[in-house]
Write a protein that holds these residues in place. Structure first.
Motif, mmCIF file in Angstrom:
data_model
loop_
_atom_site.group_PDB
_atom_site.id
_atom_site.type_symbol
_atom_site.label_atom_id
_atom_site.label_comp_id
_atom_site.label_asym_id
_atom_site.label_seq_id
_atom_site.Cartn_x
_atom_site.Cartn_y
_atom_site.Cartn_z
ATOM 1 N N ARG A 60 -8.150 -3.062 1.378
ATOM 2 C CA ARG A 60 -8.381 -2.609 2.804
ATOM 3 C C ARG A 60 -7.095 -2.873 3.464
ATOM 4 N NH1 ARG A 60 -13.566 -2.581 4.539
ATOM 5 N NH2 ARG A 60 -13.582 -2.257 6.914
ATOM 6 N N ASP A 61 -6.030 -3.745 3.285
ATOM 7 C CA ASP A 61 -5.224 -4.064 3.901
ATOM 8 C C ASP A 61 -3.939 -2.841 3.571
ATOM 9 O OD1 ASP A 61 -4.314 -5.573 6.158
ATOM 10 O OD2 ASP A 61 -3.305 -6.983 4.695
ATOM 11 N N GLN A 62 -4.078 -2.483 2.277
ATOM 12 C CA GLN A 62 -3.109 -1.551 1.863
ATOM 13 C C GLN A 62 -3.214 -0.115 2.295
ATOM 14 O OE1 GLN A 62 -3.529 -2.201 -2.373
ATOM 15 N NE2 GLN A 62 -1.775 -3.296 -2.620
ATOM 16 N N CYS A 63 -4.620 0.373 2.510
ATOM 17 C CA CYS A 63 -5.246 1.350 3.191
ATOM 18 C C CYS A 63 -4.640 1.204 4.457
ATOM 19 C CB CYS A 63 -6.704 1.426 3.304
ATOM 20 S SG CYS A 63 -7.467 2.079 1.561
ATOM 21 N N GLY A 74 0.662 -1.296 0.008
ATOM 22 C CA GLY A 74 -0.102 -0.070 -0.104
ATOM 23 C C GLY A 74 0.850 1.398 0.112
ATOM 24 N N ILE A 75 1.821 1.166 1.006
ATOM 25 C CA ILE A 75 2.831 2.320 0.889
ATOM 26 C C ILE A 75 3.442 2.416 -0.552
ATOM 27 C CG2 ILE A 75 4.546 3.208 2.381
ATOM 28 C CD1 ILE A 75 3.641 1.971 4.712
ATOM 29 N N ASN A 76 3.982 1.606 -0.902
ATOM 30 C CA ASN A 76 4.758 1.344 -1.984
ATOM 31 C C ASN A 76 3.944 2.126 -3.233
ATOM 32 O OD1 ASN A 76 6.957 0.267 -1.077
ATOM 33 N ND2 ASN A 76 6.348 -1.913 -1.547
ATOM 34 N N LYS A 77 2.652 1.550 -3.379
ATOM 35 C CA LYS A 77 1.693 2.181 -4.184
ATOM 36 C C LYS A 77 1.593 3.663 -4.172
ATOM 37 C CE LYS A 77 -1.635 -1.243 -5.987
ATOM 38 N NZ LYS A 77 -2.737 -1.755 -5.661
ATOM 39 N N PHE A 78 1.756 4.133 -2.928
ATOM 40 C CA PHE A 78 1.044 5.526 -2.740
ATOM 41 C C PHE A 78 2.431 6.197 -3.363
ATOM 42 C CE2 PHE A 78 1.891 9.325 -0.193
ATOM 43 C CZ PHE A 78 0.750 10.153 -0.458
ATOM 44 N N ASN A 86 -2.615 4.149 6.547
ATOM 45 C CA ASN A 86 -3.163 4.824 7.895
ATOM 46 C C ASN A 86 -2.071 4.464 8.753
ATOM 47 O OD1 ASN A 86 -5.521 5.615 6.791
ATOM 48 N ND2 ASN A 86 -6.514 3.751 7.223
ATOM 49 N N LYS A 87 -1.493 3.348 8.936
ATOM 50 C CA LYS A 87 -0.367 3.110 10.081
ATOM 51 C C LYS A 87 0.832 4.045 9.979
ATOM 52 C CE LYS A 87 -0.498 -1.578 11.932
ATOM 53 N NZ LYS A 87 0.178 -2.818 11.559
ATOM 54 N N PHE A 88 1.251 4.014 8.812
ATOM 55 C CA PHE A 88 2.200 5.186 8.370
ATOM 56 C C PHE A 88 1.809 6.554 9.061
ATOM 57 C CE2 PHE A 88 4.558 8.290 6.141
ATOM 58 C CZ PHE A 88 5.912 7.869 6.082
ATOM 59 N N VAL A 89 0.780 6.996 8.789
ATOM 60 C CA VAL A 89 0.489 8.295 9.394
ATOM 61 C C VAL A 89 0.455 8.483 10.625
ATOM 62 C CG1 VAL A 89 -1.499 9.713 9.151
ATOM 63 C CG2 VAL A 89 -1.053 8.829 7.066
ATOM 64 N N GLY A 131 3.557 14.929 6.252
ATOM 65 C CA GLY A 131 2.421 14.582 7.485
ATOM 66 C C GLY A 131 1.168 14.945 7.096
ATOM 67 N N LEU A 132 1.069 16.479 6.756
ATOM 68 C CA LEU A 132 -0.082 17.127 6.552
ATOM 69 C C LEU A 132 -0.915 16.364 5.500
ATOM 70 C CD1 LEU A 132 0.963 20.467 7.280
ATOM 71 C CD2 LEU A 132 -1.364 20.504 6.535
ATOM 72 N N GLY A 133 -0.371 16.202 4.283
ATOM 73 C CA GLY A 133 -1.067 15.766 3.051
ATOM 74 C C GLY A 133 -1.435 14.175 3.359
ATOM 75 N N MET A 134 -0.332 13.461 4.027
ATOM 76 C CA MET A 134 -0.587 12.243 4.358
ATOM 77 C C MET A 134 -1.770 12.072 5.267
ATOM 78 S SD MET A 134 1.366 9.976 2.618
ATOM 79 C CE MET A 134 1.347 8.496 3.349
ATOM 80 N N ALA A 135 -1.917 12.762 6.383
ATOM 81 C CA ALA A 135 -2.842 12.475 7.063
ATOM 82 C C ALA A 135 -4.352 12.860 6.462
ATOM 83 C CB ALA A 135 -2.797 13.600 8.242
ATOM 84 N N MET A 136 -4.280 13.973 5.608
ATOM 85 C CA MET A 136 -5.606 14.244 4.819
ATOM 86 C C MET A 136 -6.036 12.990 3.850
ATOM 87 S SD MET A 136 -6.987 16.625 6.189
ATOM 88 C CE MET A 136 -8.215 17.220 5.217
#
Lengths: 387, 387
Positions: free
Chosen positions: B36-39, A41-45, B43-46, B246-251
């Protein structure tokens, strides 16, 4: 001589990249924070958003009316030399297997100009480096990556032997339609196969966000510098909000891949050494030769040669992963950061190199082996370039 | 009156946040780019990297020796008023169910100061807003989020009825050891239960990277402003390389959640309206009252009231998702951006509001319903604040 202050600037630009990478490595390998699907997921992003937006930002800010034609000429010649050279060697050694040609070209001519090159060379040479690198990045995205994609598709097609099994049904039908339209039923299978491959590559390109970002970047740069207009602040901010994180996210994504491999030097020492040789000796050498021939001098010459010795570019690596063509070899091109040393900048590069090797290979496993490889390569480089 | 130029600055600061969110929404809902898992990987990274690093950056740059004590006092009083008020209402309406108390407090007192507040209020009030908001963010991370975590654990414990089934075995044993050490075998079950909950909350906090980031941020701010030293550039860059995104990733992560829901207004119109009432009317009102009582005036007063009307904070939402306590209600707090209007800034906020509503609710599904809700709420706000 380079001042200690300059050295500090370079280190301050390079080390954070590796911190992001190590963070990712640690969070997967030791903390088990992300599973395989979450990593993808992160790689795709990174592949679909961060990198294209970062490319757009860099390319759209480079003036297409002030291109350094000598630099571009040298860049084109470097790729030609590499292609001929690698093709001859692979012909002799492995019956000219296309996958090895692709890997050889990737290693010797497609460095990580965007993510590692800009902070590093900007720290050494200031804004001039940024301008020149943006031109090399534009060429990479517009021409070289698309040719590379073509080679990958060609390799997939050759491997499958039969044409009919190739390409998706839609593409096959399109090829047939073209055949019928032109009334060339007697066309050789080889030519039909080429059309199928070209159509597949065309489709892939149209789905590749990096290609779109490059085209948009060049289009906007032409308008922007031609008519002297700027992007509205809202649009500019909308791009930077996601591209700002691009650098860190790309390195983070690399760390995730490294952690997914059984060993840091996933392809084994022999191939890693070959990769290093292609990257740090052959790459800069075949960039330096045409640069001298064309008459590139002083700072642009230095920038051209140093950028050729940067770690492996991220896009060829992503492609290699997608087509499963030696991603393990290309990944070694990352942590062997900046082993190439150039004239009196040796201290700076030496420290940047120590940063790369120490922070990535030295700290995380395989320490002695990879460390000694790095040191040997460093001395070979110093010898070759007469330091 | 606010100038058109100011309005443009605000719009340029707010819209990019929503562009990132919409991009995520579109890429999941329509392009099916992430599963779902990739999302959850993103989310976890954020949650584990972007937000904590962003918190550290903001907090470590705010001078702890120049805290605005009146603002802090008003902030503490707001939370107290909210707790008492929400507790009384839920007691009457739903037998005082803790989950409703938590959701009520989150909506009325925990706005998104870090991600939406800083760009918005900095655009209106300049650097002063940044200084004051950093103080509110520090309080949020250090005190309020931890109290919230405590309430969540308390709710989980109450729901399970029996003490023995609660907490992990390690915690239970620790509680027993404390009992035995103090020789209070006769201690009431209620007190033992409290100890177990406190230990569980303690463990959760020690694993929460945002808590660490806040403590580190305050520690470094004390050293930095006390002894007048700055972070070395390498360290600074290593943090910003990941926090920049961070800002962009959180949104982006918010957009991913929105796309995972069946409908934009996931909790239904009635609850969404209640959430809006709590957020845009109750929240600022119970911030304004103690602010006036304590004597907060002019710009700090305005900042205090406006920040109380910002969209829902991301951390309470992440907690709500983790404990599965009304995340659907909290998520509506995001797209109702900046409906709150304040004195002569109404045009600016009105446009920011239009930006939020138009770009998020208006464009993506449920358009008429949510749009009219937004407009009604806007007029109610205008009426309440006598515009």
């Amino acid at each position: 001589m380079i001042s200690l202050n300059d050295v500090y600037h370079i280190v301050a630009a390079i080390i954070p990249l590796y911190v992001a990478m190590i963070l990712a490595y640690v969070s997967v390998k030791w903390l088990k924070l992300f599973n395989r699907d979450q990593c993808s997921g992160i790689n795709k992003f990174v592949a679909k958003f961060s990198i294209p937006l970062l490319s757009f930002q860099v390319i759209s800010k480079s003036d297409p009316f002030k291109m350094n034609l000598k630099l571009i000429g040298a860049d084109v010649l470097q790729k030609l030399i590499a292609l001929i050279m690698v093709a001859i060697i692979t012909k002799v050694r492995s019956n000219g297997h296309l996958n090895w040609i692709i890997t050889g070209i990737s290693l010797s001519t497609l460095p990580n100009t965007l993510i590692v090159g800009i902070p590093l060379l900007k720290a050494i040479y200031g804004d001039e480096a940024h301008v020149l690198l943006a031109q090399i990045i534009a060429l990479q995205s517009l021409i070289w990556y698309n040719l590379l994609l073509f080679l990958f598709e060609l390799s997939t097609a050759s491997e499958a032997h039969t044409i009919e099994a190739q390409g998706d049904p839609e593409v096959r039908q399109e090829a047939q339609e073209i055949d019928e339209r032109e009334g060339t039923k007697s066309r050789t299978p080889k030519r039909r196969r080429l059309i199928i491959i070209l159509l597949t590559v065309g489709k892939k390109l149209l789905m590749n966000p990096n290609f779109h970002a490059t085209v948009a970047g060049i289009a906007w740069a032409s308008i922007s510098f031609g008519c002297n207009v700027k992007l509205p602040k809202v649009v500019e901010n909308s791009i930077t909000i996601l591209s700002d994180g691009g650098l860190g996210m790309a390195m983070f994504s690399l760390g995730l891949f490294m952690a997914s491999q059984a060993s840091i030097v996933a392809c084994g020492t022999r191939l890693a050494l070959l990769a290093m040789f292609l990257k740090f000796i052959v790459g800069p050498a075949i960039m330096a030769a045409p640069s001298i021939a064309i008459g590139l001098k002083s700072v642009p010459f230095k920038i051209a040669v140093i950028q050729a010795a940067l770690p492996q570019g991220i896009v060829p690596f992503v492609f290699a992963k997608e087509y499963n063509v030696h991603p393990d070899i290309l990944s070694t091109g990352y942590y062997d950061c900046c082993l190439f040393l150039q004239d009196n900048r040796w201290l700076a590069c030496g420290i940047a190199n120590c940063g790369g090797v120490l922070f990535v290979v030295g700290i995380i496993g395989n320490a002695q082996k990879a460390g000694s490889e790095g040191i040997i390569c460093m001395y070979v480089c110093m010898y070759v370039y007469g330091l």
